[in-house]
Scaffold this motif. Sequence first.
Motif, PDB file in Angstrom:
ATOM      1  N   SER A 157      -0.749 -20.741  -8.492  1.00 14.59           N
ATOM      2  CA  SER A 157      -1.808 -21.426  -9.233  1.00 14.59           C
ATOM      3  C   SER A 157      -1.991 -22.837  -8.698  1.00 14.59           C
ATOM      4  CB  SER A 157      -1.474 -21.468 -10.733  1.00 14.59           C
ATOM      5  OG  SER A 157      -0.346 -22.291 -10.954  1.00 14.59           O
ATOM      6  N   GLN A 158      -3.220 -23.333  -8.807  1.00 13.75           N
ATOM      7  CA  GLN A 158      -3.526 -24.663  -8.305  1.00 13.75           C
ATOM      8  C   GLN A 158      -3.162 -25.769  -9.299  1.00 13.75           C
ATOM      9  OE1 GLN A 158      -7.682 -24.640  -7.241  1.00 13.75           O
ATOM     10  NE2 GLN A 158      -7.407 -23.257  -5.486  1.00 13.75           N
ATOM     11  N   VAL A 184      -6.988 -20.718 -11.426  1.00 17.34           N
ATOM     12  CA  VAL A 184      -7.365 -20.372 -10.043  1.00 17.34           C
ATOM     13  C   VAL A 184      -6.083 -20.336  -9.223  1.00 17.34           C
ATOM     14  CG1 VAL A 184      -8.664 -21.071  -8.010  1.00 17.34           C
ATOM     15  CG2 VAL A 184      -9.633 -21.424 -10.290  1.00 17.34           C
ATOM     16  N   ASP A 186      -4.147 -19.766  -5.277  1.00 17.88           N
ATOM     17  CA  ASP A 186      -4.205 -19.685  -3.817  1.00 17.88           C
ATOM     18  C   ASP A 186      -3.395 -18.478  -3.381  1.00 17.88           C
ATOM     19  OD1 ASP A 186      -5.688 -22.027  -3.684  1.00 17.88           O
ATOM     20  OD2 ASP A 186      -3.887 -23.297  -3.524  1.00 17.88           O
ATOM     21  N   ASP A 193      -0.663 -19.876   4.089  1.00 13.88           N
ATOM     22  CA  ASP A 193      -1.877 -19.936   3.282  1.00 13.88           C
ATOM     23  C   ASP A 193      -2.972 -19.145   3.984  1.00 13.88           C
ATOM     24  OD1 ASP A 193      -3.788 -22.697   1.751  1.00 13.88           O
ATOM     25  OD2 ASP A 193      -3.921 -20.508   1.511  1.00 13.88           O
ATOM     26  N   GLN A 196      -7.665 -18.184   1.167  1.00 12.70           N
ATOM     27  CA  GLN A 196      -8.463 -17.423   0.203  1.00 12.70           C
ATOM     28  C   GLN A 196      -7.971 -17.793  -1.203  1.00 12.70           C
ATOM     29  OE1 GLN A 196     -11.005 -15.335   0.655  1.00 12.70           O
ATOM     30  NE2 GLN A 196     -11.006 -15.345   2.890  1.00 12.70           N
ATOM     31  N   ASP A 197      -8.908 -17.984  -2.099  1.00 13.31           N
ATOM     32  CA  ASP A 197      -8.590 -18.325  -3.493  1.00 13.31           C
ATOM     33  C   ASP A 197      -9.151 -17.261  -4.428  1.00 13.31           C
ATOM     34  OD1 ASP A 197      -9.349 -21.812  -2.833  1.00 13.31           O
ATOM     35  OD2 ASP A 197      -7.490 -20.680  -2.496  1.00 13.31           O
ATOM     36  N   THR A 198      -8.548 -17.130  -5.577  1.00 18.19           N
ATOM     37  CA  THR A 198      -9.073 -16.217  -6.596  1.00 18.19           C
ATOM     38  C   THR A 198     -10.126 -16.948  -7.419  1.00 18.19           C
ATOM     39  OG1 THR A 198      -7.470 -16.850  -8.297  1.00 18.19           O
ATOM     40  CG2 THR A 198      -6.829 -15.106  -6.760  1.00 18.19           C
TER      41      THR A 198
END
Length: 214
Positions: A157-158, A184, A186, A193, A196-198
Amino acid sequence: MRRKNIRLIVCILTAGLMLGAVASCFGGDEEAEPTPDIQATIDAAVAAAKPTDTPTPEPTPTVAPTEVPTPDIAQTVAAAIAAVSPPTAVPPTAAPEPTAVPTAAPTDTPVPTSTPVPTPTPTLLPEQSSGPPCIIAGEVTIGNSIPPAGTAVFARSQTDNTVVETETDADGRYVLTITHFDMVFDLYVRGNDSRQDTPVTSRGCRVIKNLRIG
């Protein structure tokens, strides 16, 4: 009852004397009889009518019984036992035993106590929400090849350190099941990394994210 009888006798005698006196008055020349002593006659009749007093017997004095002395049984038995039993011999006094000198006990050597290894405190994850999870799925490519089965894929999570992990299958596909909503994440492959993010996770969301690194 006795008084009534005496009165009756006195009345009869008085009546008889009065009749005799009247008859003497009508006797004419006959020789006058001597006048009876009325009081003496009455006294004699009263005396004859009184009952003879029976003398009351004097009471016989009661003789007190002579008390027989009670024998002292306990004293008699004790005297009989003392006469039969032989004198009790006094046992000789035993010599006092020597006092043992206490021996000092050896002091035990203290065993050092091992210090326990501190256990790290785990990082608590945010409370999960109820409801259907958010599913993030796709294929993983490393370079131009499909990675072997068991390649690690995880989402971080960010906003905090919430991490959700999974592994690829033999075809390089992964499925992340996220139950933390309104966040959100990562996406990483083997710690790299994927850039791509959700989207913002929500209950029951279904998102396809193909990941490629190298």
